[in-house]
Design a protein around this motif. Sequence first.
Motif, PDB file in Angstrom:
ATOM      1  N   TYR A 252       0.666  -1.352  -0.114  1.00 13.43           N
ATOM      2  CA  TYR A 252       0.039   0.045   0.064  1.00 13.43           C
ATOM      3  C   TYR A 252       0.725   1.285  -0.023  1.00 13.43           C
ATOM      4  O   TYR A 252       0.293   2.347  -0.510  1.00 13.43           O
ATOM      5  N   ALA A 253       2.188   1.228   0.454  1.00 14.02           N
ATOM      6  CA  ALA A 253       2.930   2.395   0.421  1.00 14.02           C
ATOM      7  C   ALA A 253       3.377   3.045  -0.952  1.00 14.02           C
ATOM      8  O   ALA A 253       3.340   4.036  -1.075  1.00 14.02           O
ATOM      9  N   SER A 254       3.122   1.881  -1.867  1.00  9.89           N
ATOM     10  CA  SER A 254       3.255   2.254  -3.310  1.00  9.89           C
ATOM     11  C   SER A 254       2.176   2.952  -4.133  1.00  9.89           C
ATOM     12  O   SER A 254       2.224   3.145  -5.086  1.00  9.89           O
ATOM     13  N   TYR A 255       1.148   2.830  -3.699  1.00 13.74           N
ATOM     14  CA  TYR A 255      -0.124   3.396  -4.022  1.00 13.74           C
ATOM     15  C   TYR A 255      -0.020   4.816  -4.452  1.00 13.74           C
ATOM     16  O   TYR A 255      -1.108   5.319  -5.118  1.00 13.74           O
ATOM     17  N   GLY A 256       0.775   5.598  -4.135  1.00 12.64           N
ATOM     18  CA  GLY A 256       0.460   7.110  -4.393  1.00 12.64           C
ATOM     19  C   GLY A 256      -0.344   7.657  -3.677  1.00 12.64           C
ATOM     20  O   GLY A 256      -0.832   8.813  -4.290  1.00 12.64           O
ATOM     21  N   MET A 257      -0.999   7.471  -2.582  1.00 16.92           N
ATOM     22  CA  MET A 257      -1.746   7.993  -1.849  1.00 16.92           C
ATOM     23  C   MET A 257      -1.010   9.405  -0.933  1.00 16.92           C
ATOM     24  O   MET A 257      -1.910  10.063  -0.057  1.00 16.92           O
ATOM     25  N   ASN A 258      -0.127   9.724  -0.995  1.00 13.05           N
ATOM     26  CA  ASN A 258       0.904  10.434  -0.218  1.00 13.05           C
ATOM     27  C   ASN A 258       1.179  11.558  -1.037  1.00 13.05           C
ATOM     28  O   ASN A 258       1.457  11.516  -2.202  1.00 13.05           O
TER      29      ASN A 258
ATOM     30  N   SER B 207       0.435  -7.863   3.445  1.00 14.10           N
ATOM     31  CA  SER B 207       0.646  -6.539   2.892  1.00 14.10           C
ATOM     32  C   SER B 207       2.048  -6.294   3.620  1.00 14.10           C
ATOM     33  O   SER B 207       2.530  -6.620   4.446  1.00 14.10           O
ATOM     34  N   GLY B 208       2.667  -5.382   2.803  1.00 14.03           N
ATOM     35  CA  GLY B 208       3.971  -4.841   3.358  1.00 14.03           C
ATOM     36  C   GLY B 208       5.061  -4.916   2.116  1.00 14.03           C
ATOM     37  O   GLY B 208       4.444  -4.659   1.083  1.00 14.03           O
ATOM     38  N   HIS B 209       6.285  -4.463   2.377  1.00 10.39           N
ATOM     39  CA  HIS B 209       7.173  -4.324   1.376  1.00 10.39           C
ATOM     40  C   HIS B 209       7.362  -5.870   0.736  1.00 10.39           C
ATOM     41  O   HIS B 209       7.566  -6.775   1.355  1.00 10.39           O
ATOM     42  N   VAL B 210       7.164  -5.804  -0.648  1.00  4.86           N
ATOM     43  CA  VAL B 210       6.898  -7.060  -1.329  1.00  4.86           C
ATOM     44  C   VAL B 210       8.240  -8.230  -1.097  1.00  4.86           C
ATOM     45  O   VAL B 210       8.099  -9.263  -0.762  1.00  4.86           O
ATOM     46  N   PRO B 211       9.416  -7.836  -1.332  1.00  2.00           N
ATOM     47  CA  PRO B 211      10.557  -8.918  -1.306  1.00  2.00           C
ATOM     48  C   PRO B 211      10.545  -9.292   0.396  1.00  2.00           C
ATOM     49  O   PRO B 211      10.879 -10.578   0.632  1.00  2.00           O
ATOM     50  N   THR B 212      10.362  -8.382   1.129  1.00  2.00           N
ATOM     51  CA  THR B 212      10.672  -8.668   2.534  1.00  2.00           C
ATOM     52  C   THR B 212       9.527  -9.840   2.985  1.00  2.00           C
ATOM     53  O   THR B 212       9.769 -10.777   3.672  1.00  2.00           O
ATOM     54  N   GLN B 213       8.380  -9.479   2.601  1.00  2.00           N
ATOM     55  CA  GLN B 213       7.219 -10.466   2.948  1.00  2.00           C
ATOM     56  C   GLN B 213       7.518 -11.888   2.260  1.00  2.00           C
ATOM     57  O   GLN B 213       7.107 -12.708   2.796  1.00  2.00           O
ATOM     58  N   LEU B 214       7.676 -11.765   0.749  1.00  3.79           N
ATOM     59  CA  LEU B 214       7.795 -13.113   0.199  1.00  3.79           C
ATOM     60  C   LEU B 214       8.976 -13.727   0.966  1.00  3.79           C
ATOM     61  O   LEU B 214       8.870 -15.065   1.149  1.00  3.79           O
TER      62      LEU B 214
ATOM     63  N   SER C 207      -9.174   3.544   3.284  1.00  4.00           N
ATOM     64  CA  SER C 207      -9.779   2.303   3.900  1.00  4.00           C
ATOM     65  C   SER C 207     -10.602   1.795   2.797  1.00  4.00           C
ATOM     66  O   SER C 207     -10.440   0.386   2.725  1.00  4.00           O
ATOM     67  N   ALA C 208     -11.310   2.508   1.980  1.00  2.00           N
ATOM     68  CA  ALA C 208     -11.981   1.770   1.106  1.00  2.00           C
ATOM     69  C   ALA C 208     -11.174   1.301  -0.170  1.00  2.00           C
ATOM     70  O   ALA C 208     -11.504   0.431  -0.770  1.00  2.00           O
ATOM     71  N   VAL C 209      -9.979   2.080  -0.422  1.00  5.91           N
ATOM     72  CA  VAL C 209      -9.019   1.559  -1.502  1.00  5.91           C
ATOM     73  C   VAL C 209      -8.390   0.131  -0.961  1.00  5.91           C
ATOM     74  O   VAL C 209      -8.361  -0.483  -1.709  1.00  5.91           O
ATOM     75  N   ILE C 210      -8.018   0.387   0.358  1.00  7.76           N
ATOM     76  CA  ILE C 210      -7.529  -0.988   0.649  1.00  7.76           C
ATOM     77  C   ILE C 210      -8.461  -2.096   0.871  1.00  7.76           C
ATOM     78  O   ILE C 210      -8.171  -3.109   0.299  1.00  7.76           O
ATOM     79  N   GLU C 211      -9.791  -2.148   1.199  1.00  4.63           N
ATOM     80  CA  GLU C 211     -10.604  -3.043   0.933  1.00  4.63           C
ATOM     81  C   GLU C 211     -10.952  -3.386  -0.201  1.00  4.63           C
ATOM     82  O   GLU C 211     -10.995  -4.700  -0.386  1.00  4.63           O
ATOM     83  N   ASP C 212     -11.037  -2.548  -1.107  1.00  9.03           N
ATOM     84  CA  ASP C 212     -11.094  -2.911  -2.642  1.00  9.03           C
ATOM     85  C   ASP C 212     -10.047  -3.836  -3.064  1.00  9.03           C
ATOM     86  O   ASP C 212     -10.251  -4.785  -3.725  1.00  9.03           O
ATOM     87  N   GLU C 213      -8.723  -3.221  -2.838  1.00 10.21           N
ATOM     88  CA  GLU C 213      -7.506  -4.072  -3.198  1.00 10.21           C
ATOM     89  C   GLU C 213      -7.608  -5.518  -2.621  1.00 10.21           C
ATOM     90  O   GLU C 213      -7.276  -6.473  -3.565  1.00 10.21           O
ATOM     91  N   ASP C 214      -7.860  -5.314  -1.302  1.00  6.83           N
ATOM     92  CA  ASP C 214      -7.726  -6.919  -0.769  1.00  6.83           C
ATOM     93  C   ASP C 214      -8.831  -7.761  -1.387  1.00  6.83           C
ATOM     94  O   ASP C 214      -8.578  -9.043  -1.575  1.00  6.83           O
ATOM     95  N   GLU C 215     -10.077  -7.230  -1.604  1.00  5.25           N
ATOM     96  CA  GLU C 215     -11.068  -8.119  -2.314  1.00  5.25           C
ATOM     97  C   GLU C 215     -10.728  -8.471  -3.615  1.00  5.25           C
ATOM     98  O   GLU C 215     -10.875  -9.964  -4.046  1.00  5.25           O
TER      99      GLU C 215
END
Length: 167
Positions: A41-47, A94-101, A60-68
């Motif tokens: 979510y940090a890379s989604y450009g909402m900042n 969710s999180g930093h992709v390489p770290t989570q993988l 919250s709505a964006v995150i919920e939609d992306e999760d679904e």
Amino acid sequence: MYKRIVVPLDGSEIAETAIIHAEQMATLTNAPIHLIRVLDYASYGMNSAYGVMADAAVISAVIEDEDESARTYMKDVVKRISSQGYGCTFEIHSGHVPTQLIDMTQADDLIVMASHGRSGVARWFLGSVAEEVVRRSEVPVLLIKAPGVHAASRKHSTQVGMISAAR
């Protein structure tokens, strides 16, 4: 040999090119296929430079939609793979992709993943998930160079490279 064949997916056709290779490895090893999707979510450009641009309800709505959307996508891919006779499961984090993988792998896993083949400024700007996973993983990584991402003069449909992590 391998207890799971782990395939990271990001929803792209390029990432899905790893599935056929994962199925081949599953056939050879009799290991189930485990799909992983990481939402960053940090890379989604909402900042913006001044802080959060969207209010909490919008975020919250964006995150919920992306999760679904991710859950629906992963269920569809599991259904396709399972219909071919392979055992298949998935998880979403969710999180930093390489770290989570890397954190989601277990001993005796094999990661089978596609590389988007970015180079130059695009690689510098966007980073390389595949490169970081290869460098940091403690389990072997089968890296698939997806078709169409390299010079047009190459006639190969897919190139495969096996990189085994030192333990």
